[in-house]
Design a protein around this motif. Structure first.
Motif, PDB file in Angstrom:
ATOM      1  N   GLU A 106       0.954  17.497   7.095  1.00 46.40           N
ATOM      2  CA  GLU A 106      -0.148  16.524   6.079  1.00 46.40           C
ATOM      3  C   GLU A 106      -1.053  15.137   6.191  1.00 46.40           C
ATOM      4  OE1 GLU A 106      -0.737  17.745   1.987  1.00 46.40           O
ATOM      5  OE2 GLU A 106      -0.978  19.631   1.866  1.00 46.40           O
ATOM      6  N   LYS A 107       0.329  14.870   6.994  1.00 51.88           N
ATOM      7  CA  LYS A 107      -0.329  13.512   7.426  1.00 51.88           C
ATOM      8  C   LYS A 107      -1.133  13.214   9.285  1.00 51.88           C
ATOM      9  CE  LYS A 107       5.405  12.875   5.588  1.00 51.88           C
ATOM     10  NZ  LYS A 107       6.278  12.155   5.672  1.00 51.88           N
ATOM     11  N   ASN A 112       0.916  -1.166   0.014  1.00 51.09           N
ATOM     12  CA  ASN A 112       0.032  -0.311   0.128  1.00 51.09           C
ATOM     13  C   ASN A 112       0.620   1.174  -0.105  1.00 51.09           C
ATOM     14  OD1 ASN A 112      -1.683   1.971   0.700  1.00 51.09           O
ATOM     15  ND2 ASN A 112      -3.292   0.455   1.416  1.00 51.09           N
ATOM     16  N   SER A 113       0.575   2.496  -0.513  1.00 52.94           N
ATOM     17  CA  SER A 113       1.043   3.931  -0.263  1.00 52.94           C
ATOM     18  C   SER A 113       1.381   3.965   1.104  1.00 52.94           C
ATOM     19  CB  SER A 113       0.684   4.178  -1.140  1.00 52.94           C
ATOM     20  OG  SER A 113      -1.031   5.102  -0.987  1.00 52.94           O
ATOM     21  N   VAL A 114       0.499   3.751   1.989  1.00 52.52           N
ATOM     22  CA  VAL A 114       0.955   4.357   3.284  1.00 52.52           C
ATOM     23  C   VAL A 114       1.098   2.250   4.148  1.00 52.52           C
ATOM     24  CG1 VAL A 114       0.031   4.741   5.661  1.00 52.52           C
ATOM     25  CG2 VAL A 114      -1.132   5.813   3.565  1.00 52.52           C
ATOM     26  N   TYR A 153      10.627  10.592  15.435  1.00 53.23           N
ATOM     27  CA  TYR A 153      11.035   9.638  14.500  1.00 53.23           C
ATOM     28  C   TYR A 153      10.330   8.899  13.904  1.00 53.23           C
ATOM     29  CZ  TYR A 153      11.972   4.269  15.348  1.00 53.23           C
ATOM     30  OH  TYR A 153      11.069   3.019  14.513  1.00 53.23           O
ATOM     31  N   LEU A 154       9.138   9.717  12.331  1.00 52.02           N
ATOM     32  CA  LEU A 154       8.860   8.904  11.765  1.00 52.02           C
ATOM     33  C   LEU A 154       9.134   9.294  10.327  1.00 52.02           C
ATOM     34  CD1 LEU A 154       4.773   7.592  12.715  1.00 52.02           C
ATOM     35  CD2 LEU A 154       7.190   6.057  12.981  1.00 52.02           C
ATOM     36  N   ASP A 155       9.610  10.985  10.890  1.00 49.00           N
ATOM     37  CA  ASP A 155      10.283  11.040   9.582  1.00 49.00           C
ATOM     38  C   ASP A 155      11.622  10.873   9.229  1.00 49.00           C
ATOM     39  OD1 ASP A 155       7.836  12.960   8.826  1.00 49.00           O
ATOM     40  OD2 ASP A 155       8.770  14.582  10.182  1.00 49.00           O
ATOM     41  N   LYS A 156      12.118   9.954  10.201  1.00 51.79           N
ATOM     42  CA  LYS A 156      13.822   9.550   9.869  1.00 51.79           C
ATOM     43  C   LYS A 156      13.231   7.980   9.607  1.00 51.79           C
ATOM     44  CE  LYS A 156      15.291  11.881  13.783  1.00 51.79           C
ATOM     45  NZ  LYS A 156      16.163  12.504  14.674  1.00 51.79           N
ATOM     46  N   GLN A 157      12.838   7.486   8.647  1.00 50.66           N
ATOM     47  CA  GLN A 157      12.060   6.500   8.613  1.00 50.66           C
ATOM     48  C   GLN A 157      12.186   6.421   7.363  1.00 50.66           C
ATOM     49  OE1 GLN A 157      13.185   4.513  11.082  1.00 50.66           O
ATOM     50  NE2 GLN A 157      12.756   6.336  12.618  1.00 50.66           N
ATOM     51  N   GLU A 173       0.699   8.077   8.435  1.00 49.80           N
ATOM     52  CA  GLU A 173      -0.445   8.897   9.166  1.00 49.80           C
ATOM     53  C   GLU A 173      -0.910   8.434  10.301  1.00 49.80           C
ATOM     54  OE1 GLU A 173      -4.006   7.541   6.997  1.00 49.80           O
ATOM     55  OE2 GLU A 173      -3.954   5.548   7.928  1.00 49.80           O
ATOM     56  N   ILE A 174      -0.831   9.573  10.902  1.00 50.50           N
ATOM     57  CA  ILE A 174      -1.067   9.887  12.090  1.00 50.50           C
ATOM     58  C   ILE A 174      -2.738  10.078  12.200  1.00 50.50           C
ATOM     59  CG2 ILE A 174      -0.146  11.030  14.198  1.00 50.50           C
ATOM     60  CD1 ILE A 174       1.841   9.038  13.001  1.00 50.50           C
ATOM     61  N   ILE A 175      -3.199   9.691  12.695  1.00 48.83           N
ATOM     62  CA  ILE A 175      -4.389   9.488  13.274  1.00 48.83           C
ATOM     63  C   ILE A 175      -5.296  10.034  14.635  1.00 48.83           C
ATOM     64  CG2 ILE A 175      -6.861   8.804  12.690  1.00 48.83           C
ATOM     65  CD1 ILE A 175      -5.898   6.822  10.570  1.00 48.83           C
ATOM     66  N   VAL A 176      -5.341  10.894  14.659  1.00 47.52           N
ATOM     67  CA  VAL A 176      -5.928  11.660  16.054  1.00 47.52           C
ATOM     68  C   VAL A 176      -7.896  11.476  16.374  1.00 47.52           C
ATOM     69  CG1 VAL A 176      -5.971  12.779  17.918  1.00 47.52           C
ATOM     70  CG2 VAL A 176      -3.449  12.949  16.697  1.00 47.52           C
TER      71      VAL A 176
END
Length: 244
Positions: free
Chosen positions: A65-66, A5-7, A32-36, A41-44
């Protein structure tokens, strides 16, 4: 883990009146995730907050936008909030993470390794000897007692059901949460009960965990409610309410 999947990863964060704790948690997650080397996506899920939780997510210019915000007009319960997040998630893997950041986001690597080794679901466990836990002594004791009751009543083989850091293969999460009935804090037990009932492999992983001031759980008031939730799961199973 393969990415079809794209995500690659969906991280769900249920939040109720978390204006003071959520921002630092989100900052550490994005850092952290930006370094992976995978997409995310983050869902709050703002579960009826009456403080600035939602606006802090919507108006913070540092959040890309993530991040996706789901808002409930009234409070339904943590289980309900996580279920709505799972329904919205599009990643190949889904993790839910508490808004307080008690489990550092870096601990996801241990859960990912468990998935790589064959687990369908990997859960953080404070009860394992290798874990590092900082908590009040009476909360530790009450947690141990609660999990012992769970083992006797409904769910053997799991040492810590309540740690809010659980990673799923997406198809497993979608199937389990579609059958979820409970909406409160006992939902973790129901999720793991259904996972076992469906034949999924659940692996507990030792983690670092630290209690963060401002918890919404009162162990003396909420523990009896959570226990009743466990009894309800048992009764619903005996009555054949779970159609697997």
């Amino acid at each position: 883990m393969q990415n079809n999947n794209s995500v690659y990863l969906s991280m769900i964060i249920p939040a109720f009146n978390e204006e003071f704790r959520l921002p630092s948690t989100l900052d550490s997650i994005f850092e952290y995730l930006d370094k992976q080397d995978y997409t995310y996506e983050i869902i709050v899920v703002d579960d009826g907050s009456i403080d600035k939780t939602a606006s802090l997510v919507e108006q913070n210019p540092n959040y890309p936008e993530k991040i996706k915000l789901i808002k409930h007009s009234t409070n339904h319960g943590k289980g309900y909030a996580v279920r709505k997040g799972v329904e919205s998630a599009i990643g190949n893997f889904i993790i839910f993470n508490d808004a307080d950041g008690a489990t550092p986001v870096e601990e996801i690597e241990k859960l990912q390794q468990a998935i790589n080794n064959g687990a369908d679901i990997a859960i953080a466990s404070r009860a394992l000897r290798e874990s590092t836990v900082e908590d009040l002594w009476y909360r530790k004791i009450m947690g141990i007692m609660f999990n012992k009751l769970i083992k006797v009543i409904i769910l053997r083989g799991i040492q810590d059901t309540q740690c809010g850091f659980k990673l799923f293969k997406a198809d497993c999460a979608k199937k389990i949460f579609s059958k979820l009935i409970l909406v409160g804090f006992s939902f973790d037990v129901e999720v793991l009960f259904l996972a076992k009932k469906m034949g999924y492999k659940v692996t507990e992983v030792p983690v670092c965990w630290k209690a963060i001031p401002g918890t919404k759980i009162n162990p003396f008031l909420d523990s009896p409610v959570m226990f009743l939730g466990v009894v309800k799961i048992k009764l619903m199973d005996l009555l054949g309410k779970y159609k697997i």
